[in-house]
Write a protein that holds these residues in place. Structure first.
Motif, PDB file in Angstrom:
ATOM      1  N   GLU A 167       1.145  -1.113   0.012  1.00 58.32           N
ATOM      2  CA  GLU A 167       0.124   0.075   0.039  1.00 58.32           C
ATOM      3  C   GLU A 167       0.581   1.419   0.243  1.00 58.32           C
ATOM      4  N   PHE A 168       2.423   1.130   0.199  1.00 57.22           N
ATOM      5  CA  PHE A 168       2.994   2.140   0.882  1.00 57.22           C
ATOM      6  C   PHE A 168       4.229   2.242  -1.203  1.00 57.22           C
ATOM      7  N   ILE A 169       3.115   1.780  -1.693  1.00 56.82           N
ATOM      8  CA  ILE A 169       4.333   1.795  -3.287  1.00 56.82           C
ATOM      9  C   ILE A 169       4.579   3.569  -3.571  1.00 56.82           C
ATOM     10  N   PRO A 170       3.744   4.092  -3.493  1.00 58.19           N
ATOM     11  CA  PRO A 170       4.036   5.480  -4.075  1.00 58.19           C
ATOM     12  C   PRO A 170       5.216   6.612  -2.849  1.00 58.19           C
ATOM     13  N   LEU A 171       5.608   5.687  -2.045  1.00 59.22           N
ATOM     14  CA  LEU A 171       6.197   6.373  -0.997  1.00 59.22           C
ATOM     15  C   LEU A 171       8.197   5.766  -0.956  1.00 59.22           C
ATOM     16  N   VAL A 172       7.886   4.723  -1.591  1.00 62.16           N
ATOM     17  CA  VAL A 172       9.030   3.374  -1.919  1.00 62.16           C
ATOM     18  C   VAL A 172       9.546   4.877  -3.143  1.00 62.16           C
ATOM     19  N   LYS A 173       8.270   4.579  -4.380  1.00 62.19           N
ATOM     20  CA  LYS A 173       9.119   4.512  -5.182  1.00 62.19           C
ATOM     21  C   LYS A 173      10.021   5.884  -5.685  1.00 62.19           C
ATOM     22  N   PRO A 174      10.128   7.180  -5.100  1.00 61.48           N
ATOM     23  CA  PRO A 174      10.937   8.218  -5.599  1.00 61.48           C
ATOM     24  C   PRO A 174      12.050   8.090  -5.624  1.00 61.48           C
ATOM     25  N   PHE A 175      12.450   6.893  -4.182  1.00 57.37           N
ATOM     26  CA  PHE A 175      13.870   6.802  -3.509  1.00 57.37           C
ATOM     27  C   PHE A 175      14.504   5.851  -4.440  1.00 57.37           C
ATOM     28  N   LEU A 176      13.512   5.706  -5.990  1.00 56.39           N
ATOM     29  CA  LEU A 176      14.516   5.312  -7.215  1.00 56.39           C
ATOM     30  C   LEU A 176      15.534   6.343  -7.880  1.00 56.39           C
ATOM     31  N   GLU A 177      15.359   7.635  -6.974  1.00 59.13           N
ATOM     32  CA  GLU A 177      16.140   8.467  -7.847  1.00 59.13           C
ATOM     33  C   GLU A 177      16.949   9.174  -6.551  1.00 59.13           C
ATOM     34  N   HIS A 178      17.257   8.559  -5.383  1.00 58.77           N
ATOM     35  CA  HIS A 178      17.888   9.256  -4.069  1.00 58.77           C
ATOM     36  C   HIS A 178      19.541   9.821  -4.633  1.00 58.77           C
ATOM     37  N   PRO A 179      20.328  10.423  -4.293  1.00 55.78           N
ATOM     38  CA  PRO A 179      21.651  10.719  -4.586  1.00 55.78           C
ATOM     39  C   PRO A 179      22.907   9.591  -4.605  1.00 55.78           C
ATOM     40  N   ILE A 180      22.127   8.770  -3.253  1.00 55.22           N
ATOM     41  CA  ILE A 180      22.646   8.277  -2.254  1.00 55.22           C
ATOM     42  C   ILE A 180      22.854   6.119  -3.979  1.00 55.22           C
ATOM     43  N   GLU A 181      23.529   5.878  -4.071  1.00 58.63           N
ATOM     44  CA  GLU A 181      23.300   4.703  -4.662  1.00 58.63           C
ATOM     45  C   GLU A 181      22.555   3.517  -4.322  1.00 58.63           C
ATOM     46  N   LEU A 182      23.434   3.358  -2.975  1.00 59.11           N
ATOM     47  CA  LEU A 182      23.053   1.742  -2.181  1.00 59.11           C
ATOM     48  C   LEU A 182      21.080   2.146  -1.817  1.00 59.11           C
ATOM     49  N   VAL A 183      20.948   3.374  -1.672  1.00 55.64           N
ATOM     50  CA  VAL A 183      19.371   4.112  -1.224  1.00 55.64           C
ATOM     51  C   VAL A 183      18.498   3.061  -2.679  1.00 55.64           C
ATOM     52  N   GLN A 184      19.374   4.160  -3.612  1.00 58.43           N
ATOM     53  CA  GLN A 184      18.435   3.596  -5.261  1.00 58.43           C
ATOM     54  C   GLN A 184      18.007   2.039  -5.395  1.00 58.43           C
ATOM     55  N   TYR A 185      19.441   1.274  -5.127  1.00 64.65           N
ATOM     56  CA  TYR A 185      19.150  -0.406  -5.252  1.00 64.65           C
ATOM     57  C   TYR A 185      18.552  -0.880  -3.906  1.00 64.65           C
ATOM     58  N   ALA A 186      18.224  -0.323  -2.899  1.00 65.71           N
ATOM     59  CA  ALA A 186      17.160  -0.827  -2.005  1.00 65.71           C
ATOM     60  C   ALA A 186      15.993  -0.313  -2.560  1.00 65.71           C
ATOM     61  N   ALA A 187      15.760   0.829  -2.691  1.00 62.45           N
ATOM     62  CA  ALA A 187      14.359   1.208  -3.660  1.00 62.45           C
ATOM     63  C   ALA A 187      14.148   0.058  -4.612  1.00 62.45           C
ATOM     64  N   ALA A 188      15.248   0.019  -5.579  1.00 61.71           N
ATOM     65  CA  ALA A 188      15.142  -1.252  -7.111  1.00 61.71           C
ATOM     66  C   ALA A 188      14.855  -2.562  -5.970  1.00 61.71           C
ATOM     67  N   ARG A 189      14.789  -2.845  -4.907  1.00 61.78           N
ATOM     68  CA  ARG A 189      14.790  -3.892  -4.675  1.00 61.78           C
ATOM     69  C   ARG A 189      13.226  -4.170  -3.679  1.00 61.78           C
ATOM     70  N   ALA A 190      13.020  -3.247  -3.705  1.00 61.86           N
ATOM     71  CA  ALA A 190      12.092  -2.683  -2.587  1.00 61.86           C
ATOM     72  C   ALA A 190      10.526  -3.081  -3.488  1.00 61.86           C
ATOM     73  N   MET A 191      10.956  -2.470  -4.557  1.00 64.26           N
ATOM     74  CA  MET A 191       9.838  -2.329  -6.034  1.00 64.26           C
ATOM     75  C   MET A 191       9.657  -3.369  -6.299  1.00 64.26           C
ATOM     76  N   TYR A 192      10.638  -3.863  -6.717  1.00 61.30           N
ATOM     77  CA  TYR A 192      10.583  -5.606  -7.388  1.00 61.30           C
ATOM     78  C   TYR A 192      10.144  -6.508  -5.895  1.00 61.30           C
ATOM     79  N   GLN A 193      10.346  -6.449  -4.825  1.00 68.15           N
ATOM     80  CA  GLN A 193       9.423  -7.369  -3.804  1.00 68.15           C
ATOM     81  C   GLN A 193       7.853  -7.283  -3.834  1.00 68.15           C
ATOM     82  N   LEU A 194       7.850  -5.665  -4.052  1.00 61.63           N
ATOM     83  CA  LEU A 194       6.701  -4.548  -4.065  1.00 61.63           C
ATOM     84  C   LEU A 194       5.259  -5.376  -4.972  1.00 61.63           C
ATOM     85  N   THR A 195       6.228  -5.366  -6.323  1.00 61.05           N
ATOM     86  CA  THR A 195       5.520  -5.452  -7.426  1.00 61.05           C
ATOM     87  C   THR A 195       5.470  -6.433  -8.952  1.00 61.05           C
ATOM     88  N   GLN A 196       7.119  -6.958  -8.099  1.00 62.97           N
ATOM     89  CA  GLN A 196       7.272  -8.398  -9.600  1.00 62.97           C
ATOM     90  C   GLN A 196       7.292  -7.845 -10.791  1.00 62.97           C
TER      91      GLN A 196
END
Length: 280
Positions: A167-196
């Motif tokens: 239910e919080f995908i809209p809050l996770v997705k913006p972090f794909l553009e975070h300036p810290i690469e590790l945060v971008q990757y964590a967001a991509a990981r989470a988005m895959y788990q949440l959306t497949q």
């Protein structure tokens, strides 16, 4: 100053303490109450390292989450950090509520350890508290304009993905553009788990070709955690230690095995096994 988020802060003991042979369970539990702060710090690490899940150990570690004696000059709480990490490894859900409380701690690394352990414990009751921290970096549903390093966003995002906070995908997705690469990757990981959706797994695969070894190591862990099978070949070819590639492939294999009948192996599972054999 708040540190930038990362995956690899190491609070494990070194030297004579590192062999794990200098304590008994009874001594470790007793040392959580020692006047010697070094003994308390080591005991918390030891109980987690050796998965000592006795009731007295859980009680002592939960109490250590409120410790005020072990402070660094910068205001950190090393004992709290070790206790929080240990509680995640021990798997006792009595720790969920105290760990949620740790998300309000002034120490960045205590918050990070708490988020990581809450992910391990897997109780969705912690999701609102994690979202509250995630929202620190957002304004109007978008990343705040200046780079925000105040929260352990990578640990928070990974926990939300594992906890399936769809239910919080809209809050996770913006972090794909975070300036810290590790945060971008964590967001991509989470988005895959949440959306497949494969686009997020492919973003991690592309990151395996990055220049920084530490980041490649982190992405190996992310791909193993989400079990993204199309990454198998890229994982095996990544410029990183074979031991880390094997751990990542093991994650892929476990995801495959968990989705088939016990008497059969899928083509994907067989492929991953063969890749693992080639790395041994």
């Amino acid at each position: 100053m708040n540190p930038s988020p990362h995956k690899f802060e190491d609070l494990s003991p070194t030297g004579d303490f590192a062999n794990g042979e200098s304590l008994t369970v009874e001594q470790a539990i007793a040392n959580l109450e020692s006047a010697d702060l070094g003994l308390r710090f080591y005991a918390a690490w030891w109980l987690g390292r050796f998965r000592i899940g006795e009731a007295a150990a859980i009680t002592g570690l939960i109490k250590a989450l409120e410790d005020e004696a072990d402070r660094t000059p910068e205001g950190g709480y090393p004992l709290r950090r070790n206790a929080a990490r240990a509680l995640g490894k021990l798997g006792d859900r009595q720790a969920v509520s105290p760990l949620i409380g740790c998300l309000d701690c002034s120490d960045f690394y205590v918050r990070e350890a708490a988020a990581q352990s809450l992910e391990m414990l897997g109780d969705p009751v912690c999701i609102p508290a994690l979202i509250k921290l995630l929202q620190v970096g957002l304004q109007g549903g978008q990343l705040i304009s200046h780079p925000d390093l105040s929260q352990p966003y990578d640990a928070i995002l990974e926990a939300l993905g594992t906890l399936r906070a769809t239910e919080f995908i809209p809050l996770v997705k913006p972090f794909l553009e975070h300036p810290i690469e590790l945060v971008q990757y964590a967001a991509a990981r989470a988005m895959y788990q949440l959306t497949q959706e494969p686009v997020y797994g492919e973003r991690l695969v592309q990151a395996l070709a990055g220049e920084k070894l530490q980041l490649r190591r982190a992405v190996l862990a992310d791909l193993g955690a989400i079990g993204y099978l199309p990454a198998a070949d890229a994982i095996a070819q990544t410029l990183a230690e074979n031991s880390l590639k094997l751990i990542s492939l093991k994650g892929l294999l476990e995801h495959q095995v968990n989705h088939i009948t016990p008497s059969t192996l899928s083509e994907g599972a067989i492929k991953v096994i063969n890749l693992m054999d080639s790395l041994l």
